[in-house]
Design a protein around this motif. Structure first.
Motif, PDB file in Angstrom:
ATOM      1  N   SER A   1     -12.710   2.546 -80.587  1.00 23.20           N
ATOM      2  CA  SER A   1     -14.281   3.172 -80.698  1.00 23.20           C
ATOM      3  C   SER A   1     -14.906   2.701 -81.912  1.00 23.20           C
ATOM      4  O   SER A   1     -16.007   2.187 -81.672  1.00 23.20           O
ATOM      5  CB  SER A   1     -14.183   4.752 -80.867  1.00 23.20           C
ATOM      6  OG  SER A   1     -13.456   5.262 -79.679  1.00 23.20           O
ATOM      7  N   THR A   2     -14.073   2.697 -83.075  1.00 27.10           N
ATOM      8  CA  THR A   2     -14.942   2.128 -84.281  1.00 27.10           C
ATOM      9  C   THR A   2     -13.768   1.442 -85.226  1.00 27.10           C
ATOM     10  O   THR A   2     -12.643   1.637 -85.019  1.00 27.10           O
ATOM     11  CB  THR A   2     -15.496   3.104 -85.068  1.00 27.10           C
ATOM     12  OG1 THR A   2     -14.370   4.249 -85.419  1.00 27.10           O
ATOM     13  CG2 THR A   2     -16.673   4.083 -84.340  1.00 27.10           C
ATOM     14  N   THR A   3     -14.314   0.509 -86.149  1.00 28.02           N
ATOM     15  CA  THR A   3     -13.412  -0.226 -86.961  1.00 28.02           C
ATOM     16  C   THR A   3     -14.120  -0.129 -88.258  1.00 28.02           C
ATOM     17  O   THR A   3     -15.332   0.329 -88.455  1.00 28.02           O
ATOM     18  CB  THR A   3     -13.278  -1.563 -86.698  1.00 28.02           C
ATOM     19  OG1 THR A   3     -14.468  -2.238 -86.439  1.00 28.02           O
ATOM     20  CG2 THR A   3     -12.607  -1.905 -85.095  1.00 28.02           C
ATOM     21  N   THR A   4     -13.405  -0.281 -89.277  1.00 31.03           N
ATOM     22  CA  THR A   4     -13.673  -0.595 -90.591  1.00 31.03           C
ATOM     23  C   THR A   4     -14.210  -1.746 -90.928  1.00 31.03           C
ATOM     24  O   THR A   4     -14.448  -2.920 -90.122  1.00 31.03           O
ATOM     25  CB  THR A   4     -12.559  -0.297 -91.761  1.00 31.03           C
ATOM     26  OG1 THR A   4     -11.786  -1.372 -91.538  1.00 31.03           O
ATOM     27  CG2 THR A   4     -11.923   1.122 -91.369  1.00 31.03           C
ATOM     28  N   ALA A   5     -15.148  -2.021 -92.179  1.00 32.09           N
ATOM     29  CA  ALA A   5     -15.459  -3.277 -92.595  1.00 32.09           C
ATOM     30  C   ALA A   5     -14.618  -4.224 -92.682  1.00 32.09           C
ATOM     31  O   ALA A   5     -15.161  -5.719 -92.505  1.00 32.09           O
ATOM     32  CB  ALA A   5     -16.434  -3.070 -93.913  1.00 32.09           C
ATOM     33  N   TYR A   6     -13.371  -4.115 -92.820  1.00 32.67           N
ATOM     34  CA  TYR A   6     -12.324  -4.809 -92.790  1.00 32.67           C
ATOM     35  C   TYR A   6     -11.674  -5.258 -91.314  1.00 32.67           C
ATOM     36  O   TYR A   6     -10.670  -6.164 -91.366  1.00 32.67           O
ATOM     37  CB  TYR A   6     -11.078  -4.693 -93.857  1.00 32.67           C
ATOM     38  CG  TYR A   6     -11.717  -4.132 -95.208  1.00 32.67           C
ATOM     39  CD1 TYR A   6     -12.088  -5.358 -96.080  1.00 32.67           C
ATOM     40  CD2 TYR A   6     -12.039  -3.089 -95.608  1.00 32.67           C
ATOM     41  CE1 TYR A   6     -12.673  -5.152 -97.222  1.00 32.67           C
ATOM     42  CE2 TYR A   6     -12.746  -2.945 -97.109  1.00 32.67           C
ATOM     43  CZ  TYR A   6     -12.897  -3.921 -97.697  1.00 32.67           C
ATOM     44  OH  TYR A   6     -13.272  -3.748 -99.132  1.00 32.67           O
ATOM     45  N   GLY A   7     -12.302  -4.734 -90.379  1.00 37.11           N
ATOM     46  CA  GLY A   7     -11.526  -4.929 -89.085  1.00 37.11           C
ATOM     47  C   GLY A   7     -10.693  -3.975 -88.710  1.00 37.11           C
ATOM     48  O   GLY A   7      -9.781  -4.156 -87.784  1.00 37.11           O
ATOM     49  N   GLN A   8     -10.109  -3.072 -89.609  1.00 37.27           N
ATOM     50  CA  GLN A   8      -8.846  -2.048 -89.198  1.00 37.27           C
ATOM     51  C   GLN A   8      -9.560  -1.149 -88.307  1.00 37.27           C
ATOM     52  O   GLN A   8     -10.606  -0.495 -88.215  1.00 37.27           O
ATOM     53  CB  GLN A   8      -8.457  -1.426 -90.410  1.00 37.27           C
ATOM     54  CG  GLN A   8      -7.918  -2.359 -91.211  1.00 37.27           C
ATOM     55  CD  GLN A   8      -7.448  -1.836 -92.762  1.00 37.27           C
ATOM     56  OE1 GLN A   8      -7.922  -1.068 -93.319  1.00 37.27           O
ATOM     57  NE2 GLN A   8      -6.292  -2.367 -93.205  1.00 37.27           N
TER      58      GLN A   8
ATOM     59  N   ARG B   1     -10.961  11.499 -74.666  1.00 42.49           N
ATOM     60  CA  ARG B   1     -10.592  12.234 -75.965  1.00 42.49           C
ATOM     61  C   ARG B   1     -10.637  11.183 -77.016  1.00 42.49           C
ATOM     62  O   ARG B   1      -9.973  10.141 -76.719  1.00 42.49           O
ATOM     63  CB  ARG B   1      -9.224  12.882 -75.730  1.00 42.49           C
ATOM     64  CG  ARG B   1      -9.311  14.041 -74.807  1.00 42.49           C
ATOM     65  CD  ARG B   1     -10.285  15.184 -75.276  1.00 42.49           C
ATOM     66  NE  ARG B   1     -10.091  16.256 -74.131  1.00 42.49           N
ATOM     67  CZ  ARG B   1     -10.840  16.321 -73.160  1.00 42.49           C
ATOM     68  NH1 ARG B   1     -11.839  15.403 -72.834  1.00 42.49           N
ATOM     69  NH2 ARG B   1     -10.655  17.262 -72.409  1.00 42.49           N
ATOM     70  N   GLU B   2     -11.106  11.534 -78.124  1.00 49.47           N
ATOM     71  CA  GLU B   2     -11.436  10.752 -79.453  1.00 49.47           C
ATOM     72  C   GLU B   2     -10.099  11.005 -80.220  1.00 49.47           C
ATOM     73  O   GLU B   2     -10.015  12.262 -80.100  1.00 49.47           O
ATOM     74  CB  GLU B   2     -12.687  10.815 -80.180  1.00 49.47           C
ATOM     75  CG  GLU B   2     -13.995  10.607 -79.326  1.00 49.47           C
ATOM     76  CD  GLU B   2     -14.117   8.978 -79.420  1.00 49.47           C
ATOM     77  OE1 GLU B   2     -13.442   8.054 -80.069  1.00 49.47           O
ATOM     78  OE2 GLU B   2     -14.901   8.639 -78.627  1.00 49.47           O
ATOM     79  N   MET B   3      -9.753  10.195 -80.880  1.00 47.79           N
ATOM     80  CA  MET B   3      -8.533  10.272 -81.942  1.00 47.79           C
ATOM     81  C   MET B   3      -8.662   9.086 -83.231  1.00 47.79           C
ATOM     82  O   MET B   3      -9.265   8.129 -82.785  1.00 47.79           O
ATOM     83  CB  MET B   3      -7.363  10.059 -81.197  1.00 47.79           C
ATOM     84  CG  MET B   3      -6.785   8.926 -80.754  1.00 47.79           C
ATOM     85  SD  MET B   3      -5.240   8.545 -80.053  1.00 47.79           S
ATOM     86  CE  MET B   3      -4.277   8.544 -81.953  1.00 47.79           C
TER      87      MET B   3
ATOM     88  N   ALA C   1      -8.767   7.900 -75.922  1.00 41.87           N
ATOM     89  CA  ALA C   1      -8.027   7.727 -74.783  1.00 41.87           C
ATOM     90  C   ALA C   1      -8.590   8.332 -73.515  1.00 41.87           C
ATOM     91  O   ALA C   1      -9.378   8.874 -73.506  1.00 41.87           O
ATOM     92  CB  ALA C   1      -7.011   8.734 -75.018  1.00 41.87           C
ATOM     93  N   ARG C   2      -8.684   7.412 -72.512  1.00 41.53           N
ATOM     94  CA  ARG C   2      -9.117   7.835 -71.169  1.00 41.53           C
ATOM     95  C   ARG C   2      -8.098   8.020 -70.070  1.00 41.53           C
ATOM     96  O   ARG C   2      -7.252   7.059 -69.719  1.00 41.53           O
ATOM     97  CB  ARG C   2     -10.168   6.804 -70.798  1.00 41.53           C
ATOM     98  CG  ARG C   2     -11.119   6.241 -71.952  1.00 41.53           C
ATOM     99  CD  ARG C   2     -12.227   5.489 -71.799  1.00 41.53           C
ATOM    100  NE  ARG C   2     -11.501   4.068 -71.252  1.00 41.53           N
ATOM    101  CZ  ARG C   2     -12.072   2.748 -71.077  1.00 41.53           C
ATOM    102  NH1 ARG C   2     -13.394   2.897 -71.083  1.00 41.53           N
ATOM    103  NH2 ARG C   2     -11.602   1.543 -70.975  1.00 41.53           N
ATOM    104  N   ASN C   3      -8.447   8.766 -69.194  1.00 40.68           N
ATOM    105  CA  ASN C   3      -7.641   9.014 -67.869  1.00 40.68           C
ATOM    106  C   ASN C   3      -8.651   9.042 -66.798  1.00 40.68           C
ATOM    107  O   ASN C   3      -9.693   9.626 -66.840  1.00 40.68           O
ATOM    108  CB  ASN C   3      -7.058  10.592 -67.860  1.00 40.68           C
ATOM    109  CG  ASN C   3      -5.586  10.525 -68.608  1.00 40.68           C
ATOM    110  OD1 ASN C   3      -5.298   9.656 -69.357  1.00 40.68           O
ATOM    111  ND2 ASN C   3      -4.636  11.077 -68.312  1.00 40.68           N
TER     112      ASN C   3
END
Length: 213
Positions: A107-114, A146-148, A120-122
Motif C-alpha cells: 500500500s505505502t512505502t517509506t522514502a527509502y523504499g521500505q 484489510r490493511e496492515m 491483504a485481499r480475499n
C-alpha cells in the motif's frame, strides 16, 4: 480467616455462579431461545466445483453447509443417487467458483523504499446453477481487503498476522455466502418453463381479398 478457608469460599462462589448460569441457559431454552446452529436451506444437496483441491475457502464453506443440514456431494450423479431418483432432483444445486484468490499488495512505502503498509485481499467470484445446469444466481463477486502495517524486523510475526487476516476475511465471505444461499426460495429451484411463442396469422392483403370475391 485463614488462606485455605478463603480459597474454599472463593471456589464455592465460582461454582454457585456457574450453576446459576447453566440454569439461566436452561430456562432460556425452555422459553424458545436457542443458539444458532445453521441456516435453513431450500436445497438438500450441493456440489462445489471450480475450487482447487486444497482450497481453504471450499473446506470452510463445506463445513458450514453440512452444519446447516445440507449434503455436500462430489457430483450431480451422486445427488441423484442420494435422492433415489431417475433424474436430477430440484433440491440439488451446483456452486461454481469462477475465481478463488487471496493475495497481498504493497500500500505505502517509506522514502527509502521500505514497505510501510500492506493490503491483504480475499476475492471469490461465483455463480450458482440448478441441477439441470440452468443459471440460478448469475456470476457475482465477494471481495474483502484489510490493511496492515509492516516491519521487516518483525517479518515472521507479520506473516502470522497476514494469515490471520486472510482467515478472518474468508470466514466473513463464507457467512455472506450462507446468507445468500439461505435466501434462495424453493420455487426458484424449479427451472422456469418458457412460454410458447404464439403463431402469427397474417391477414390477406387487399388484392387477395378482392380476388377472393
Amino acid at each position: 480467616m485463614n488462606r485455605t478457608r478463603r480459597n474454599w469460599l472463593s471456589q464455592t462462589r465460582r461454582l454457585t455462579i456457574a450453576v446459576a448460569a447453566i440454569g439461566l441457559i436452561g430456562a432460556s431454552s425452555g422459553c424458545g431461545f436457542k443458539l444458532r446452529r445453521g441456516y435453513d436451506m431450500a436445497f438438500k444437496t450441493i456440489q462445489l466445483t471450480g475450487f482447487v483441491g486444497t482450497s481453504p475457502m471450499a473446506a470452510e464453506l463445506a463445513r458450514a453447509l453440512e452444519a446447516s443440514g445440507v449434503s455436500v456431494v462430489d457430483s450431480t450423479l451422486a445427488a441423484t443417487q442420494a435422492a433415489s431418483a431417475s433424474s436430477v432432483p430440484s433440491s440439488h444445486i451446483v456452486f461454481e467458483a469462477l475465481l478463488d484468490k487471496r493475495d497481498m499488495v504493497v500500500s505505502t512505502t517509506t522514502a527509502y523504499g521500505q514497505i510501510r503498509d500492506m493490503t491483504a485481499r480475499n476475492t471469490l467470484r461465483f455463480q450458482i446453477k440448478r441441477g439441470d445446469g440452468s443459471i440460478l444466481v448469475p456470476a457475482a463477486d465477494l471481495a474483502l481487503a484489510r490493511e496492515m502495517t509492516y516491519n521487516e524486523k518483525d517479518a515472521l510475526a507479520k506473516q502470522d498476522e497476514l494469515a490471520a487476516l486472510h482467515t478472518a476475511m474468508q470466514s466473513d465471505i463464507v457467512n455472506q455466502l450462507l446468507r445468500r444461499l439461505a435466501a434462495i426460495r424453493p420455487d426458484q429451484l424449479i427451472t422456469p418453463v418458457e412460454a410458447p411463442v404464439p403463431s402469427v396469422v397474417h391477414a390477406p392483403s387487399a388484392p387477395d381479398a378482392a380476388a377472393s370475391r
